[in-house]
Design a protein around this motif. Structure first.
Motif, PDB file in Angstrom:
ATOM      1  N   ASP A 154       3.973   9.554  -4.424  1.00 14.82           N
ATOM      2  CA  ASP A 154       3.578   9.300  -5.810  1.00 14.82           C
ATOM      3  C   ASP A 154       4.706   8.756  -6.681  1.00 14.82           C
ATOM      4  N   GLU A 165      -3.269  10.726  -5.252  1.00 11.32           N
ATOM      5  CA  GLU A 165      -4.192  11.861  -5.368  1.00 11.32           C
ATOM      6  C   GLU A 165      -5.194  11.905  -4.233  1.00 11.32           C
ATOM      7  N   ARG A 166      -5.746  10.764  -3.856  1.00 14.09           N
ATOM      8  CA  ARG A 166      -6.879  10.732  -2.933  1.00 14.09           C
ATOM      9  C   ARG A 166      -6.513  10.350  -1.504  1.00 14.09           C
ATOM     10  N   ALA A 175      -1.385   6.073  -8.764  1.00 13.90           N
ATOM     11  CA  ALA A 175      -1.697   7.474  -9.069  1.00 13.90           C
ATOM     12  C   ALA A 175      -2.957   7.931  -8.341  1.00 13.90           C
TER      13      ALA A 175
END
Length: 261
Positions: free
Chosen positions: A71, A65-66, A61
């Protein structure tokens, strides 16, 4: 080197596979996330993660996101991705910290575990900060770690074995540098710009640290999420030509106010 716009840089990153559809396959990414979650310290890159990241789905996760990997936990094989917009966002954050370093004439240490890919990115950044009045930290001589010598070449600290600059994820070379500076009574760096375990070790020691990281090296992204690292830049850290990183470096230095253009 002309300064690319944000859109031009994004296109370049995807075309050269620094971001976008990168060479690292999905199964390799997931394997590394799992090994980190299972406590394999090789994948911690010098960061003390404790028992905070024992679920590989939590690691995935953060990476989605980064870094911009896919995902979906059911996506197990095939091509994984790095989002070029996240790469550029992180370059902008790094540029802000480099600008602060230049304004304060800070002591800065550069290091890389990926000399075949990122050596000149670090070297150009060191040149720009020195021109702005920063002190580029010189490491003590005669340092050893991981059966190699810790050396400094073109202002960048690396591991050398058998007259060869070595690809390493280990935090031990940076630990040797910082311990030696302390033994000699010399001040530690105000800022470390690095990658792999070099960046992880510096951040874990409480220094301001920023690093570049591939999508199969999750520890530095977790460290940024927790505030141990100031910035982690997602990118493929060894593409087919190191010259492909030049537009990225030009954008970084221009955004930091460190280029003549």
């Amino acid at each position: 080197m002309p300064i690319p716009s944000r859109a031009e840089l994004a296109e370049h990153l995807v075309r050269t596979r620094i971001a976008g559809d990168v060479a690292t396959p999905r199964d390799n990414n997931l394997s590394h996330y799992r090994k980190l979650a299972n406590g394999d310290r090789h994948y911690w890159l010098g960061i003390e993660l404790g028992d905070r990241w024992t679920d590989e789905q939590d690691v995935l996760a953060v990476m989605a996101e980064r870094c911009g990997v896919v995902d979906d936990p059911q996506f197990r094989s095939g091509q994984d991705t790095i989002d070029p917009e996240l790469t550029i966002d992180a370059l902008d954050r790094m540029a802000g910290r480099l600008r602060k370093a230049a304004e304060a004439k800070e002591r800065v240490l550069f290091a890389t575990g990926h000399p075949g890919g990122l050596l000149d990115v670090h070297r150009q950044t060191a040149d720009a900060l020195r021109a702005a009045g920063c002190e580029i930290v010189r490491i003590p001589e005669g340092l050893f770690a991981d059966e190699g010598m810790v050396v400094q070449f073109a202002d960048v600290t690396m591991l050398e074995r058998g007259a060869t600059l070595w690809h390493t994820h280990s935090p031990e070379p940076m630990r040797a540098v910082l311990d030696s500076l302390e033994r000699e009574g010399r001040p530690l760096p105000d800022l470390v710009v690095a990658d792999h375990g070099w960046a992880g070790c510096a951040g874990q020691r409480g220094l301001d640290a920023m690093g570049y990281a591939d999508c199969n090296d999750p520890a530095l992204f977790l460290a940024e999420a927790e505030g141990t690292l100031q910035v982690t830049i997602p990118l493929d850290d060894h593409v087919t030509s190191p010259r492909h990183y030049d537009p990225m470096t030009a954008y970084l230095l221009h955004t930091a106010g460190l280029s003549a253009a």
